[in-house]
Design a protein around this motif. Structure first.
Motif, PDB file in Angstrom:
ATOM      1  N   PHE A   1       0.851  -1.185   0.000  1.00 52.72           N
ATOM      2  CA  PHE A   1       0.000   0.000   0.000  1.00 52.72           C
ATOM      3  C   PHE A   1       0.891   1.241   0.000  1.00 52.72           C
ATOM      4  O   PHE A   1       2.030   1.196   0.455  1.00 52.72           O
ATOM      5  CB  PHE A   1      -0.864   0.035   1.270  1.00 52.72           C
ATOM      6  CG  PHE A   1      -2.143  -0.751   1.181  1.00 52.72           C
ATOM      7  CD1 PHE A   1      -2.353  -1.723   0.227  1.00 52.72           C
ATOM      8  CD2 PHE A   1      -3.147  -0.516   2.097  1.00 52.72           C
ATOM      9  CE1 PHE A   1      -3.535  -2.445   0.161  1.00 52.72           C
ATOM     10  CE2 PHE A   1      -4.342  -1.224   2.061  1.00 52.72           C
ATOM     11  CZ  PHE A   1      -4.533  -2.189   1.089  1.00 52.72           C
ATOM     12  N   SER A   2       0.336   2.350  -0.477  1.00 59.79           N
ATOM     13  CA  SER A   2       1.027   3.638  -0.374  1.00 59.79           C
ATOM     14  C   SER A   2       1.108   4.035   1.094  1.00 59.79           C
ATOM     15  O   SER A   2       0.216   3.707   1.886  1.00 59.79           O
ATOM     16  CB  SER A   2       0.268   4.720  -1.142  1.00 59.79           C
ATOM     17  OG  SER A   2       0.152   4.391  -2.511  1.00 59.79           O
ATOM     18  N   LEU A   3       2.162   4.762   1.451  1.00 59.43           N
ATOM     19  CA  LEU A   3       2.308   5.276   2.816  1.00 59.43           C
ATOM     20  C   LEU A   3       1.673   6.654   2.918  1.00 59.43           C
ATOM     21  O   LEU A   3       1.845   7.496   2.032  1.00 59.43           O
ATOM     22  CB  LEU A   3       3.789   5.361   3.195  1.00 59.43           C
ATOM     23  CG  LEU A   3       4.538   4.033   3.273  1.00 59.43           C
ATOM     24  CD1 LEU A   3       6.020   4.282   3.550  1.00 59.43           C
ATOM     25  CD2 LEU A   3       3.942   3.138   4.338  1.00 59.43           C
ATOM     26  N   PHE A   4       0.949   6.890   4.014  1.00 60.68           N
ATOM     27  CA  PHE A   4       0.320   8.177   4.297  1.00 60.68           C
ATOM     28  C   PHE A   4       0.613   8.551   5.747  1.00 60.68           C
ATOM     29  O   PHE A   4      -0.228   8.336   6.634  1.00 60.68           O
ATOM     30  CB  PHE A   4      -1.189   8.118   4.055  1.00 60.68           C
ATOM     31  CG  PHE A   4      -1.584   8.060   2.606  1.00 60.68           C
ATOM     32  CD1 PHE A   4      -1.753   9.228   1.875  1.00 60.68           C
ATOM     33  CD2 PHE A   4      -1.785   6.843   1.970  1.00 60.68           C
ATOM     34  CE1 PHE A   4      -2.129   9.181   0.531  1.00 60.68           C
ATOM     35  CE2 PHE A   4      -2.143   6.785   0.636  1.00 60.68           C
ATOM     36  CZ  PHE A   4      -2.321   7.962  -0.088  1.00 60.68           C
ATOM     37  N   PRO A   5       1.800   9.104   6.028  1.00 60.41           N
ATOM     38  CA  PRO A   5       2.146   9.475   7.406  1.00 60.41           C
ATOM     39  C   PRO A   5       1.135  10.470   7.992  1.00 60.41           C
ATOM     40  O   PRO A   5       0.695  11.400   7.309  1.00 60.41           O
ATOM     41  CB  PRO A   5       3.528  10.116   7.265  1.00 60.41           C
ATOM     42  CG  PRO A   5       4.088   9.532   6.004  1.00 60.41           C
ATOM     43  CD  PRO A   5       2.905   9.346   5.098  1.00 60.41           C
TER      44      PRO A   5
END
Length: 193
Positions: free
Chosen positions: A52-56
């Motif tokens: 999955f894409s990272l979303f901090p």
């Protein structure tokens, strides 16, 4: 404010990691950073296993809509299996997440909220034919019809349509034929308990 949205208002967006495309239903702007969002609603088709894409700083809620399901591994921990429709799963967007499909492509519903700015929740509302239900208000309420037809505060909505309301009181949801809705409640962090 009340705004009705439908498929013509949604837009396809490439995944942050380049691995696919998501249909963005609604993106609320961040109060201080135009490059970010406060909250985002989308539906994605996941065609293959992968990261999955990272979303901090983002709290994510994922819910299976169609398909056999997926197993998520967050930060190398044990797998979490999502194989039942309409069961929201909350996890941190900064966690390294790997998806393993259980039997072909899936479609999922995503809610992403900047946790420093707001609190968000996703509830699935099942309405039997002829049933009316009252939903408590919040600073922002978004209702997305997943199945069937419903009326919200007298406004009719069909499958794939959405109603975006700012600061509503309690809302009366009704369906003459039966419906399933995703109810998203958002409140600013400063106002949240």
């Amino acid at each position: 404010m009340m705004r009705r949205l439908g498929p013509a208002d949604y837009r396809d967006m490439p995944w942050k990691n380049g691995g696919g495309v998501t249909r963005e239903l609604l993106k609320l702007p961040h109060p201080s950073d135009p490059a970010r969002f406060l909250a985002r609603l989308s539906i994605a088709t996941v065609g293959e296993s992968g990261p999955f894409s990272l979303f901090p700083g983002i709290e994510r809620t994922l819910m299976l809509l169609d398909g056999a399901g997926m197993a998520l591994t967050l930060g190398g921990a044990r797998e979490v299996v999502l194989d039942r429709r309409y069961q929201p799963f909350v996890f941190p967007g900064e966690a390294e997440t790997h998806c393993r499909l259980l039997g072909g492509p899936v479609r999922d519903f995503n809610l992403m909220v900047d946790r420093a700015q707001a609190e968000g929740s996703l509830e699935v509302v099942h309405l039997a034919p002829g049933e009316t239900r009252t939903l408590a208000g919040a600073a922002t309420v978004v209702l997305h019809v997943l199945e069937g037809r419903a009326a919200v505060a007298g406004t009719p909505l069909a499958a794939e349509e959405m109603l975006w309301l700012e600061a509503p009181g309690s809302l009366a949801l009704r369906s003459d034929e039966g419906a399933v809705l995703a109810a998203i409640l958002l409140s600013p962090r400063s106002l949240a308990p």
